[in-house]
Motif scaffolding. Sequence first.
Motif, short mmCIF file in Angstrom:
data_model
loop_
_atom_site.label_atom_id
_atom_site.label_comp_id
_atom_site.label_asym_id
_atom_site.label_seq_id
_atom_site.Cartn_x
_atom_site.Cartn_y
_atom_site.Cartn_z
N SER A 71 41.45 44.90 45.11
CA SER A 71 41.46 44.06 46.30
C SER A 71 42.06 44.78 47.49
N HIS A 72 42.74 45.90 47.27
CA HIS A 72 43.35 46.64 48.38
C HIS A 72 42.31 47.24 49.30
N THR A 73 41.07 47.39 48.82
CA THR A 73 40.03 47.98 49.67
C THR A 73 39.20 46.93 50.41
N ILE A 74 39.39 45.67 50.08
CA ILE A 74 38.55 44.62 50.66
C ILE A 74 38.93 44.38 52.12
N GLN A 75 37.92 44.47 52.99
CA GLN A 75 38.12 44.21 54.42
C GLN A 75 37.52 42.88 54.85
N GLN A 76 36.54 42.39 54.11
CA GLN A 76 35.94 41.09 54.40
C GLN A 76 35.82 40.30 53.12
N LEU A 77 36.41 39.11 53.11
CA LEU A 77 36.42 38.25 51.94
C LEU A 77 35.87 36.89 52.34
N SER A 78 34.82 36.45 51.63
CA SER A 78 34.18 35.17 51.92
C SER A 78 34.03 34.40 50.63
N LEU A 79 34.63 33.21 50.56
CA LEU A 79 34.57 32.36 49.37
C LEU A 79 34.09 30.97 49.80
N PHE A 80 32.94 30.55 49.28
CA PHE A 80 32.35 29.28 49.67
C PHE A 80 32.10 28.41 48.44
N PHE A 81 32.39 27.11 48.57
CA PHE A 81 32.21 26.15 47.49
C PHE A 81 32.99 26.59 46.26
N VAL A 82 34.27 26.82 46.49
CA VAL A 82 35.18 27.26 45.44
C VAL A 82 36.22 26.18 45.24
N SER A 83 36.59 25.93 44.01
CA SER A 83 37.69 25.01 43.71
C SER A 83 38.85 25.82 43.16
N THR A 84 40.06 25.50 43.61
CA THR A 84 41.20 26.31 43.21
C THR A 84 42.50 25.59 43.54
N ASN A 85 43.57 26.09 42.95
CA ASN A 85 44.90 25.72 43.40
C ASN A 85 45.32 26.70 44.48
#
Length: 530
Positions: free
Chosen positions: A382-396
């Motif tokens: 995850s240290h290399t990730i520059q763009q993160l997109s999470l859609f329709f996700v369930s989480t705490n």
Amino acid sequence: MEILHRTNHEATPTQRIALQAILTQKLAEFTEINAIILRAQLEMDELLKKIQALEKANSEKNKEMQTYRSMLSSVRLLPPEILATIFKHATRRSFGSPVPLSHVCSVWRETAIGTPELWTDIYIAPEMYGSKLSPSRPSDPISARLSLWLRNAGASNNISVSLKLSHSSPILTNNAIWSDLCRGVQSSAPRIMRLSTSFVCSHTHMPPLFSLSGDTFSMLEALYFDDLTNDWDHHRITVFDKAPRLHRVVMRVYTLRLEGYQPLALPWGQLTHIEFHCNISLEAFSKVMFACLELQSALFQCIDQGTEDPWFNVDRLPQHTLQHLTKLKLSTTGSNEVIFFGEILPKLQLPSMASLEVKGSPFTVEFALPDILPSLDGSCSSHTIQQLSLFFVSTNIQPLSTLIQSCVQLETLQLFITNLHPISLLTNIPTSSRSLSSLVLGFQEHAYDLVATADALGDLVLSYRVSGAPLQSVELYIFSYLQRTDPKMATMMERVNERISGVSVEFDVSSSYPNLQAFFNLHNWEPISW
């Protein structure tokens, strides 16, 4: 006469003589008026003839004026290279083909034919030639057109070809067309750099084209393959199997094309960019990803949990490293995302991942973020990730916060978390990233306290600014049945603008998921442009 007119009495002899005199006078007046009308009509006909003659003369003079005016037009002053540049823009945006331009005048024709770049994009639909080609006619319009365009394109320029085959024309039964098509494509194949195919017909007449030698397209670099035919007697497609320069593929095909005994054969090991704009099974996804060695970006619009092979076993998949993959966009359907993310993704090692977008099913079951985290830990850093997109996700909130905090190089963050209260989300998003420049959030309204949500958003943005992040834009999308002009929404927007300065804020309200989803796409995603 007045009394006679108002009664039904018989006229006397004296009255009869008077009436006959009156009728004789009226008849003379009637005849005179008719003569006047006839003379007027004759004069009018003469005037109409004169008007028509004058209008014709006027039209001719106008044409002459236009001819002489065109001689003074500034277009004539344009040097050939400027005219050629205009032609290039015209063919890209309006005309499509340079042929109409070459029919204007001799200068335009010379310029069009003398500009090879105008002839490098060819569109072929055999039904366009249905009236020109028949078994009894020896002409070869498709191959002839290809030869003409290749000649005008010049020997040093490669070409792009768009080939569309449709079931809407009766010419599909004309073997002469298919033979001519195969000859034309085969003769021009060594110079085709980009090929777009759209098959909406049976493959009965296509085996000669599909079964050409795998190295037929020696210069092919990009392929758009659209084949949604309901033809279960699939022929093995090997014509692209050994294209030495092919590296970019966009596909819209049934998953059977990638499975079974007669698949679409491609040089998977050398592909760098792939896009699948169709439903494919887990088996097909696995086969593609594990066959690609040089992949740099991948888009899978819809990964279905189903598989055509009952013997497909995730456990048999080996560990596979995609050293160069930097962009990955995944969308799943159904309720079996756990298998996909929990078992398949960890087997892919993605050490260079920079942009990751994952989307669940908006109308069925959203996948849980804890199912993603082991996959990310196991497959990419995850240290290399520059763009993160999470859609329709369930989480705490805790696993989401941990994930975002680990992305220390994060520049763009896009979230649509379905089960979290927006205030809980906004108050717990880590602000440790000092490179974040774009923040996009979406949530469902559900009668939440919109003013408190606005305050939480303002606090989050200010926290990012205080931490030194170059935050330039914030976009907030709300799924709500309230209108944008509703007082609650207006108040929320006012509070956001009051709390935030120096940051561009976008705000929208939608009562339907499709509108909401319209924004949630990879901003920097660059599909093949034809």
